[in-house]
Scaffold this active site. Structure first.
Site, PDB file in Angstrom:
ATOM      1  CG  HIS A 102      39.435  -2.581  44.403  1.00 46.48           C
ATOM      2  ND1 HIS A 102      38.413  -3.492  44.491  1.00 46.48           N
ATOM      3  CD2 HIS A 102      40.397  -3.012  45.271  1.00 46.48           C
ATOM      4  CE1 HIS A 102      38.728  -4.423  45.369  1.00 46.48           C
ATOM      5  NE2 HIS A 102      39.931  -4.170  45.850  1.00 46.48           N
ATOM      6  CG  ASP A 104      44.162  -4.749  46.768  1.00 43.93           C
ATOM      7  OD1 ASP A 104      42.963  -4.435  46.827  1.00 43.93           O
ATOM      8  OD2 ASP A 104      44.564  -5.935  46.734  1.00 43.93           O
ATOM      9  CG  HIS A 250      40.979  -7.420  43.132  1.00 46.65           C
ATOM     10  ND1 HIS A 250      42.072  -6.599  43.031  1.00 46.65           N
ATOM     11  CD2 HIS A 250      40.583  -7.341  44.425  1.00 46.65           C
ATOM     12  CE1 HIS A 250      42.334  -6.064  44.210  1.00 46.65           C
ATOM     13  NE2 HIS A 250      41.427  -6.491  45.078  1.00 46.65           N
ATOM     14  NE  ARG A 266      45.173  -7.288  50.574  1.00 45.60           N
ATOM     15  CZ  ARG A 266      44.637  -6.075  50.470  1.00 45.60           C
ATOM     16  NH1 ARG A 266      43.434  -5.905  49.948  1.00 45.60           N
ATOM     17  NH2 ARG A 266      45.294  -5.010  50.868  1.00 45.60           N
TER      18      ARG A 266
HETATM   19  O1  LIG Z   1      36.833 -10.586  49.094  1.00 42.01           O
HETATM   20  C1  LIG Z   1      37.361 -10.688  47.983  1.00 42.01           C
HETATM   21  O2  LIG Z   1      37.035 -11.546  47.174  1.00 42.01           O
HETATM   22  C2  LIG Z   1      38.428  -9.713  47.575  1.00 42.01           C
HETATM   23  C3  LIG Z   1      38.449  -8.539  48.489  1.00 42.01           C
HETATM   24  C4  LIG Z   1      39.528  -7.571  48.100  1.00 42.01           C
HETATM   25  O3  LIG Z   1      39.285  -6.644  47.385  1.00 42.01           O
HETATM   26  C5  LIG Z   1      40.907  -7.800  48.550  1.00 42.01           C
HETATM   27  O4  LIG Z   1      41.160  -8.743  49.306  1.00 42.01           O
HETATM   28  O5  LIG Z   1      41.789  -7.030  48.146  1.00 42.01           O
HETATM   29 FE   LIG Z   2      41.106  -5.552  46.923  1.00 37.62          FE
END
Ligand SMILES: O=C(O)CCC(=O)C(=O)O
Ligand SMILES: [Fe+2]
Length: 287
Positions: A102, A104, A250, A266
């Site tokens: 996906h 974000d 990702h 994040r």
């Molecule tokens: O947990 C992860 O490695 C990435 C999760 C995710 O999609 C994000 O943090 O946007």
């Molecule tokens: Fe993500």
């Protein structure tokens, strides 16, 4: 010390060395970092033991941050710009998130510009994150396929992700109706075109019947994430990765016991307005 840029893989990513993100970054150093971000799509910074304030301060250099007001239960109660990335407890059950490819916030009218994810705790094995270069995904299509896709709109629906299955999301869907986003996106800073469809969220193509759209989408999902276009990151505590959601997808790998602690944080860079809410008749046509 001058900044060093070292490629992480042939297809995507670079590691940035010679920078301490706990300290203010000079304009010249930040310009070098931004240039590397444009050239390599994702950047890895190792050994960055950052407080939330330092994480937010560095992220702000890239642009305006999301305060995650649409997901108030998940953001840090003291630092709204920080989103803890842990297995979310939804309806009383632990749920993995991001375990399909996906980009974000692609299901909103302000898809995220970028995200900066910092690792604090990682399982002894597993829990890697993968990234795919969506410029390469577009550029390697045939001219005929590019012609077909340029100008098409993909239907993006936040309620279809695997982690949402089995839940009643009619309310969420009412508040977040499906949106249309360009299948081919022009990056505002580099001018390059990137594919903008994702396995987790793209459910159809505006103006096409479902039986026409699905084989095209399935092909594009498969084509986009071929190993040559990807990088797989094995996290270490204090790694931080900044990715550009306008030209990368990702995936959080689903390969460890959900009860083993894994904790990352994040920040999310607000994107420019893009897309429109899909009208009911456009949805009906796609059915
Ligand atoms: O947990 C992860 O490695 C990435 C999760 C995710 O999609 C994000 O943090 O946007
Ligand atoms: Fe993500």
């Amino acid at each position: 010390m001058a900044i060093q840029v070292t490629k992480l893989s042939a297809g995507i990513g670079a590691e940035i060395g010679g920078v301490d993100l706990t300290k203010p970054i000079s304009d010249a150093d930040f310009a070098a970092i931004e240039k590397a971000w444009q050239d390599h799509v994702i950047l890895l910074f190792r050994g960055q033991k950052l407080t939330h304030e330092q994480h937010v301060a560095f992220s702000r250099r890239f642009g305006e941050l999301d305060d995650h007001r649409t997901i108030p239960k998940f953001r840090d109660p003291d630092f709204h710009e920080i989103l803890p990335v842990v297995n979310a407890v939804i309806d009383g059950r632990k749920q993995p998130v991001g375990r399909q490819w996906h980009s974000d916030l692609s299901t909103t009218l302000r898809p995220a510009r970028g995200s900066l994810l910092r690792c604090e705790v990682i399982p002894p094995v597993g829990g890697d994150t993968m990234f795919a270069n969506m410029y390469l995904a577009y550029e390697t299509l045939s001219d005929k396929m590019k012609e077909l896709l340029d100008g098409l709109w993909g239907i993006q629906d936040m309620t279809v992700a695997r982690h949402s299955r089995g839940r009643d999301l009619s309310d969420v869907r009412k508040r977040n109706p499906p949106v249309a986003q360009p299948v081919v996106r022009v990056h505002p800073e580099t001018g390059r075109k990137a594919l903008f469809v994702a396995e987790m969220t793209t459910t159809g193509i505006v103006g096409m019947k479902d039986e026409e759209a699905q084989p095209i989408l399935e092909y594009l999902f498969r084509h986009s994430v071929q190993p040559e276009f990807t990088y797989r990151h094995r996290w270490q505590p204090d790694d931080m990765i900044a990715w550009d959601n306008r030209c990368a997808m990702h995936l959080a790998l689903d390969d460890y016991d959900i009860n083993i602690p894994r904790r990352l944080y994040r920040t999310t860079l607000l994107g420019e307005p893009l897309g429109y809410i899909v009208a009911d008749e456009e949805m009906a046509q796609a059915a």
